[in-house]
Scaffold this motif. Structure first.
Motif, PDB file in Angstrom:
ATOM      1  N   SER A  45       0.892  -1.198  -0.097  1.00  0.00           N
ATOM      2  CA  SER A  45       0.141  -0.072  -0.054  1.00  0.00           C
ATOM      3  C   SER A  45       0.792   1.187  -0.081  1.00  0.00           C
ATOM      4  O   SER A  45       0.726   2.141  -0.699  1.00  0.00           O
ATOM      5  CB  SER A  45      -0.977  -0.036   1.196  1.00  0.00           C
ATOM      6  OG  SER A  45      -1.532   1.247   1.322  1.00  0.00           O
ATOM      7  N   GLN A  46       1.837   1.304   0.799  1.00  0.00           N
ATOM      8  CA  GLN A  46       2.581   2.600   0.947  1.00  0.00           C
ATOM      9  C   GLN A  46       4.076   2.445   1.495  1.00  0.00           C
ATOM     10  O   GLN A  46       4.083   1.511   2.410  1.00  0.00           O
ATOM     11  CB  GLN A  46       1.763   3.580   1.623  1.00  0.00           C
ATOM     12  CG  GLN A  46       1.436   3.360   3.018  1.00  0.00           C
ATOM     13  CD  GLN A  46       0.622   4.596   3.632  1.00  0.00           C
ATOM     14  OE1 GLN A  46      -0.603   4.581   3.642  1.00  0.00           O
ATOM     15  NE2 GLN A  46       1.196   5.584   3.960  1.00  0.00           N
TER      16      GLN A  46
ATOM     17  N   ARG B  53       4.574  14.989   5.235  1.00  0.00           N
ATOM     18  CA  ARG B  53       4.608  13.599   5.449  1.00  0.00           C
ATOM     19  C   ARG B  53       6.053  13.191   4.473  1.00  0.00           C
ATOM     20  O   ARG B  53       6.460  13.591   3.682  1.00  0.00           O
ATOM     21  CB  ARG B  53       3.542  12.930   4.538  1.00  0.00           C
ATOM     22  CG  ARG B  53       3.433  13.026   3.035  1.00  0.00           C
ATOM     23  CD  ARG B  53       2.310  12.339   2.418  1.00  0.00           C
ATOM     24  NE  ARG B  53       2.063  12.722   0.935  1.00  0.00           N
ATOM     25  CZ  ARG B  53       2.958  12.390  -0.166  1.00  0.00           C
ATOM     26  NH1 ARG B  53       4.030  11.620   0.074  1.00  0.00           N
ATOM     27  NH2 ARG B  53       2.846  12.748  -1.262  1.00  0.00           N
TER      28      ARG B  53
ATOM     29  N   PRO C 104       0.701   6.203  -7.327  1.00  0.00           N
ATOM     30  CA  PRO C 104       0.763   6.659  -8.691  1.00  0.00           C
ATOM     31  C   PRO C 104       1.677   7.843  -8.744  1.00  0.00           C
ATOM     32  O   PRO C 104       1.893   8.378 -10.011  1.00  0.00           O
ATOM     33  CB  PRO C 104      -0.785   7.612  -8.793  1.00  0.00           C
ATOM     34  CG  PRO C 104      -1.627   6.731  -7.932  1.00  0.00           C
ATOM     35  CD  PRO C 104      -0.632   6.307  -6.692  1.00  0.00           C
TER      36      PRO C 104
ATOM     37  N   TYR D 194      -1.849   7.206 -13.556  1.00  0.00           N
ATOM     38  CA  TYR D 194      -2.777   6.287 -12.857  1.00  0.00           C
ATOM     39  C   TYR D 194      -2.659   4.831 -13.855  1.00  0.00           C
ATOM     40  O   TYR D 194      -3.028   3.752 -13.469  1.00  0.00           O
ATOM     41  CB  TYR D 194      -4.230   6.638 -12.825  1.00  0.00           C
ATOM     42  CG  TYR D 194      -4.300   7.704 -11.863  1.00  0.00           C
ATOM     43  CD1 TYR D 194      -3.911   7.745 -10.680  1.00  0.00           C
ATOM     44  CD2 TYR D 194      -4.983   8.837 -12.455  1.00  0.00           C
ATOM     45  CE1 TYR D 194      -3.977   8.618  -9.728  1.00  0.00           C
ATOM     46  CE2 TYR D 194      -5.205   9.982 -11.707  1.00  0.00           C
ATOM     47  CZ  TYR D 194      -4.798   9.779 -10.199  1.00  0.00           C
ATOM     48  OH  TYR D 194      -4.929  11.042  -9.410  1.00  0.00           O
TER      49      TYR D 194
ATOM     50  N   SER E 253      -9.010   1.698 -12.818  1.00  0.00           N
ATOM     51  CA  SER E 253      -7.784   2.184 -12.558  1.00  0.00           C
ATOM     52  C   SER E 253      -8.123   3.577 -12.666  1.00  0.00           C
ATOM     53  O   SER E 253      -7.281   4.386 -11.627  1.00  0.00           O
ATOM     54  CB  SER E 253      -7.054   1.709 -13.911  1.00  0.00           C
ATOM     55  OG  SER E 253      -5.952   2.908 -14.133  1.00  0.00           O
ATOM     56  N   GLN E 254      -8.745   4.532 -13.299  1.00  0.00           N
ATOM     57  CA  GLN E 254      -8.903   5.848 -13.430  1.00  0.00           C
ATOM     58  C   GLN E 254     -10.110   6.376 -14.141  1.00  0.00           C
ATOM     59  O   GLN E 254     -10.454   5.377 -15.248  1.00  0.00           O
ATOM     60  CB  GLN E 254      -7.578   6.494 -13.938  1.00  0.00           C
ATOM     61  CG  GLN E 254      -7.678   5.968 -15.447  1.00  0.00           C
ATOM     62  CD  GLN E 254      -6.185   6.676 -16.123  1.00  0.00           C
ATOM     63  OE1 GLN E 254      -5.195   6.186 -16.297  1.00  0.00           O
ATOM     64  NE2 GLN E 254      -6.296   7.901 -16.245  1.00  0.00           N
TER      65      GLN E 254
ATOM     66  N   THR F  14      -8.556   6.457  -6.742  1.00  0.00           N
ATOM     67  CA  THR F  14      -7.169   6.784  -6.741  1.00  0.00           C
ATOM     68  C   THR F  14      -6.828   7.378  -5.210  1.00  0.00           C
ATOM     69  O   THR F  14      -7.937   7.428  -4.514  1.00  0.00           O
ATOM     70  CB  THR F  14      -6.727   8.131  -7.519  1.00  0.00           C
ATOM     71  OG1 THR F  14      -7.100   9.223  -7.089  1.00  0.00           O
ATOM     72  CG2 THR F  14      -7.416   7.493  -8.917  1.00  0.00           C
ATOM     73  N   PRO F  15      -5.623   7.751  -5.026  1.00  0.00           N
ATOM     74  CA  PRO F  15      -5.218   8.323  -3.506  1.00  0.00           C
ATOM     75  C   PRO F  15      -5.854   9.346  -3.437  1.00  0.00           C
ATOM     76  O   PRO F  15      -5.825  10.120  -2.163  1.00  0.00           O
ATOM     77  CB  PRO F  15      -3.919   8.177  -3.668  1.00  0.00           C
ATOM     78  CG  PRO F  15      -3.482   7.252  -4.675  1.00  0.00           C
ATOM     79  CD  PRO F  15      -4.312   7.216  -5.762  1.00  0.00           C
ATOM     80  N   MET F  16      -6.308  10.199  -4.586  1.00  0.00           N
ATOM     81  CA  MET F  16      -6.843  11.709  -4.086  1.00  0.00           C
ATOM     82  C   MET F  16      -8.153  11.382  -3.795  1.00  0.00           C
ATOM     83  O   MET F  16      -8.802  10.386  -3.599  1.00  0.00           O
ATOM     84  CB  MET F  16      -7.005  12.367  -5.557  1.00  0.00           C
ATOM     85  CG  MET F  16      -5.430  12.879  -5.954  1.00  0.00           C
ATOM     86  SD  MET F  16      -5.368  13.978  -7.152  1.00  0.00           S
ATOM     87  CE  MET F  16      -6.134  15.517  -6.057  1.00  0.00           C
TER      88      MET F  16
ATOM     89  N   LEU G 241      -3.210  13.284  -0.874  1.00  0.00           N
ATOM     90  CA  LEU G 241      -2.845  11.797  -1.359  1.00  0.00           C
ATOM     91  C   LEU G 241      -3.021  10.931  -0.213  1.00  0.00           C
ATOM     92  O   LEU G 241      -2.139  11.100   0.852  1.00  0.00           O
ATOM     93  CB  LEU G 241      -1.437  11.563  -1.761  1.00  0.00           C
ATOM     94  CG  LEU G 241      -1.449  12.414  -3.274  1.00  0.00           C
ATOM     95  CD1 LEU G 241      -0.048  12.053  -3.836  1.00  0.00           C
ATOM     96  CD2 LEU G 241      -2.299  11.871  -4.398  1.00  0.00           C
TER      97      LEU G 241
ATOM     98  N   TYR H  72      -3.015   7.037   1.138  1.00  0.00           N
ATOM     99  CA  TYR H  72      -2.728   5.720   0.282  1.00  0.00           C
ATOM    100  C   TYR H  72      -3.343   4.671   1.202  1.00  0.00           C
ATOM    101  O   TYR H  72      -3.590   3.467   0.546  1.00  0.00           O
ATOM    102  CB  TYR H  72      -1.239   5.613   0.260  1.00  0.00           C
ATOM    103  CG  TYR H  72      -0.491   6.436  -0.432  1.00  0.00           C
ATOM    104  CD1 TYR H  72      -0.943   6.654  -1.939  1.00  0.00           C
ATOM    105  CD2 TYR H  72       0.800   7.084   0.032  1.00  0.00           C
ATOM    106  CE1 TYR H  72      -0.091   7.749  -2.449  1.00  0.00           C
ATOM    107  CE2 TYR H  72       1.357   8.025  -0.839  1.00  0.00           C
ATOM    108  CZ  TYR H  72       0.895   8.389  -2.112  1.00  0.00           C
ATOM    109  OH  TYR H  72       1.682   9.265  -2.657  1.00  0.00           O
TER     110      TYR H  72
END
Lengths: 337, 337, 337, 337
Positions: C7-8, C150, C198, C285, D7-8, D197-199, D283, D285
């Motif tokens: 994930s991160q 972050r 992304p 993406y 995906s997007q 997405t992470p947004m 963002l 995640y």
């Protein structure tokens, strides 16, 4: 009790051995507007400038500033300025009205730089398509290239920065705002800065050394760079992209000068002249606080990386280049007279 | 042939009925530094200001500007300014040296606003911990709250903006830079702006209407807002966050004034006074291009949303508020004399 | 059909020989918040981070990254990740739940870097004074120092960037996003970048050369830098001021990496580790467009001054430094196990 | 254990009754590039987008979004997505490969919005003059108009925001990120936001009220706005100038949404559709922290002026407009099938 003679830096004449490439740079990359053309010269100005032109580019054998033109506060101030210049023994004489301006009086500063002072100026008149939406602007904003707003200053090389700064202050009333002393030789002044406005300088003076030994070029009237203003630091970063998209590489920057707090970038235009784009800087209205004194080690040139000072070309390459001096001098003189 | 009498807006005295909350706002939210305290007043200045103070906050019954203080270009210019004010019949007389400054001469403008002119000023001296890294700054940058750099301007309400602008221009040599006419009644001037610097205004004048009918308040000497400068538009956006984190809501903005090109926000400080934080604006060095003339519909106040004009409180609420007028006048006078 | 395992990047452990000075740097200059302390370690996080910590600083003989920790997409993905790591023969084994997190599985990458994968994490709980105004934030914004939001990525040195990038892609499903080939030796890959998000990379790989000859250090597991995120490029410029005010000089930047489009600055923290602050970068993406291939001359590292590449220290100094290797290895191992 | 299907957001089809003026707006004011033309449609994309198009504008009787297209993570994920949509009873059926993409499966969401999912896509190929300097970009940066980089999200109106958000989450695996409850009626959800997405969101859902009473329009499938991304907040401010220079006035903004932290502006394009330009945003995640819950009074829509909420047109005007509904529905359906 006249307290101001000079109103502002009005325009600069730059010599270029590559006039077409230089024109493309100033017009398409910096985004200046072409005002007119005459003889070997093209006249340009930024979208935020009210006068006919702020830059004259003239074909010649080597990059150089042929002359800098300063507008006075009024006609009486022009008379007074000329009288003072003549008393100082620096006068070169009057020139007739020319492209975009009335009669001008030329002089040579102690460092060998040719200037003129004048009052009458032609105001820029936009075509209908360029008529501004802001009544306080001379024309519509044109987002071409970096879209620089206006010319800001010129920085000369000279064998004695302090002598020159005192001269501009004492003869013409420039404020002497900042100076940079070497840490281990405080009597040697790397840079001195004078101004006709509340910004730190519209005329910079850099010691004309040609290498790290401090050897002077021996050539009077050389120039380090000319500078244009952008409104925001983000505009300067955007200009970096515009440069790269146009094949222009940064020579120095982005960075912050301690002097003037300017957020800068430097490149070389195709004709060779160094061009600064910058934004940000203090406004100092008080007439009695200057000059402020730096040591090189404090970050006067490179505030965020003070021990890196600046790249050697920025420190030691000036225009006309030393090796091309002979041809250039005669060319610059041909243009200046 | 004196061409400049006034050098700059030096400080403003603001009356607040909530002195502790106002102090917290100016010090902790705007980020001003406290210079001193005396009687019912606290003195403050921004990190970029060289004089002892730029803001004096004084306890009183209603929000108001008690006086604005303008520094002259020198002692001779002070003498000349006083002579001109007295010839104009506006003089209130000399006051002894006071906190941070030498003797000052007070006067009342046609719109009823109390000003003073002075020359001698106490320069701010930082403590060692606040000694600046930049020799051209008065102190170290302190990133508290919005960290405003300096005071910039004051905007007054008046029953006749054009009369006042002409008075400042003709008596004291302010440049008359911009004016806003109503589209359907061009003889009525909503706003007029004068300046002692190359920026568009350090003194704004707004028509003192109290509602959409255009009815005037009938109360002289009211104020619309005081304004502080930030270096970048991004700093203004950051200030919006600082405001919200401190429970302060925007009354108007962010947006761009056509006048001066200022990127603005407005809030009300706890005592009631409207405070603008802004950045960006033109520098106009030429002495002979003014004034620029707007119509309201062109976006003079709200350039990006011209048909929205401005929120009603911004247009119709001034200080002291009309209903509190009686108490406030006497308070302001008590402070002013 | 599992399409994402990791994930991160969750946190990084940095060794410092000057723990007090390093703590002051991360807390007061970068503006991280201290979450806790245990043994020789202090745990910190940025104001925008939801987990207990993103940085662990641990006392040790030489600067190094002791381990990097990656959170999986869920508990099943952790199981799957561990199985794959074990199949690849890289496993070091499980560790019990520790400060701020549940059980973690450690492994060593081909380049010799110690990582861990885990799922259970302790969520940061703000004190009442730090309760956020934004429900989508973990805490109130605290404008201390540069106020980094972050952690973003870590960039390692390795003897074979391409081998490592393929390993992260094939074993753990990182996207292999960009690579930099030398112009005159395209088989040599200066840098390779992989990502679990992304953005262009949360794990960078730089060839572990120690001088211009390209000689490798021979020491596995070295680190080039760790990087923190700021929301705007203007925040990075503001950070430059914060650095100078705190006696920290830029080693490289500001500038733009072509890779990732990152607007960067690099400094060295007091313990020696290189720290990047940056903003800006693309979001990509699509899963099927990578990798993008650079040549060094295209400005992969220094987009606005491509022929200047980067300062030598940035290119050739990694951590632990080669001469201190012996002590450091044992220290890092002591921490890692 | 598939953890991501979509995906997007790949492209949006917008109906406009003024196709030529709309084309001029998207191409010259927003700065999109034209990819192709077919039938009543023009296809466009931002300079930062890798696919053939992200916007299709189609002539029709009233502004509306005809369909939104979502690319899956791969071909298997497309199969799985279609199976899930069919199980949910929302399927409309397959469409053949079309301009810029392979076969797509269309469906109607509970709120009445037409979407499609697809995998095969045509990659944009720049002409030689537009070949990028950055290998990680699809083309050269073209500084025309606001120069938006890419499409970001679409925000729909719906009679039940929570039902729709749950549907997108449960059927297609969108993350449900944020929601806004009314303070005095917490069961009523003004807005709900989902993301692939992470947004914070690429799909927003706003309650389809048509006035302050909360009355619903009764018309399914309406749209509040479409949104494009700019890299920096300063780019958004620059876009405000570009708008004004092109006769476009802001309907709302600049300002900051609490939701997503987006720094926004809204205008209406000539065909009527509302268009957002914005920058900045978090963002996130972690897969397990959502959703974050706002109250209207916290500034979810207008963070810096929370008590002003938003202008009424932004809150109550959606597309197709209610009065034009009849014509528009049939037009949108004609396009959709």
């Amino acid at each position: 009790m006249v307290n101001r003679l000079i109103s502002q830096l009005a325009h600069i004449e730059v010599i270029t051995p590559k006039p077409e490439e230089s024109l493309r740079f100033y017009r398409d990359v910096l985004g200046l507007e072409v005002s007119g053309q005459a003889g070997q010269s093209v006249y340009l100005r930024g979208w935020g400038e009210f006068f006919f032109h702020s830059l004259q580019i003239t074909e010649g054998p080597a990059p150089a500033v042929a002359h800098s033109a300063w507008r006075t506060e009024g006609p009486d101030e022009l008379t007074e300025a000329v009288a003072r210049i003549e008393r100082a023994g620096a006068g070169l004489g009057w020139r007739d009205a020319d492209m975009g301006q009335g009669p001008a009086y030329r002089y040579r500063s102690p460092g060998g730089h040719v200037h003129e002072v004048f009052w009458e100026v032609e105001r820029y008149r936009p075509s209908p398509e360029l008529a501004p939406l802001y009544p306080n602007r001379p024309q519509r904003y044109v987002p071409r290239g970096a879209a620089v707003r206006r010319i800001d200053h010129v920085t000369f090389n000279t064998d004695d920065t302090l002598r020159d700064a005192h001269w501009y202050r004492d003869v013409l009333g420039y404020r002497f705002t900042e100076l940079i002393r070497f840490d281990h030789a405080p009597n040697v002044v790397l840079g001195a800065f004078v101004s006709t406005t509340p910004m730190s300088h519209d005329l910079g003076l850099i010691r004309d050394a040609i290498d790290r030994s401090g050897k002077l070029s021996g050539v009077p009237g050389r120039t380090n760079h000319i500078a244009f203003w952008l409104d925001q630091r983000e505009d300067v970063l955007r200009a970096c992209e515009v440069y790269r998209e146009n094949g222009v590489e940064l020579e120095f920057g982005p960075g912050r000068h301690g002097v003037g707090e300017n957020f800068f970038t430097y490149v070389r235009e195709p004709g060779g002249m160094r061009v600064e784009l910058f934004s940000s800087g203090y406004l100092q209205y008080a007439p009695d606080l200057f000059p402020f004194e730096w040591r090189v080690s404090k970050g006067a040139l490179n505030f965020w990386s003070p021990s890196q000072l600046a790249p050697e070309p920025f420190l030691f390459d000036a225009f006309p280049p030393v090796e091309a001096e002979k041809h250039t001098r005669s060319a610059a003189q041909a243009v200046a007279h």
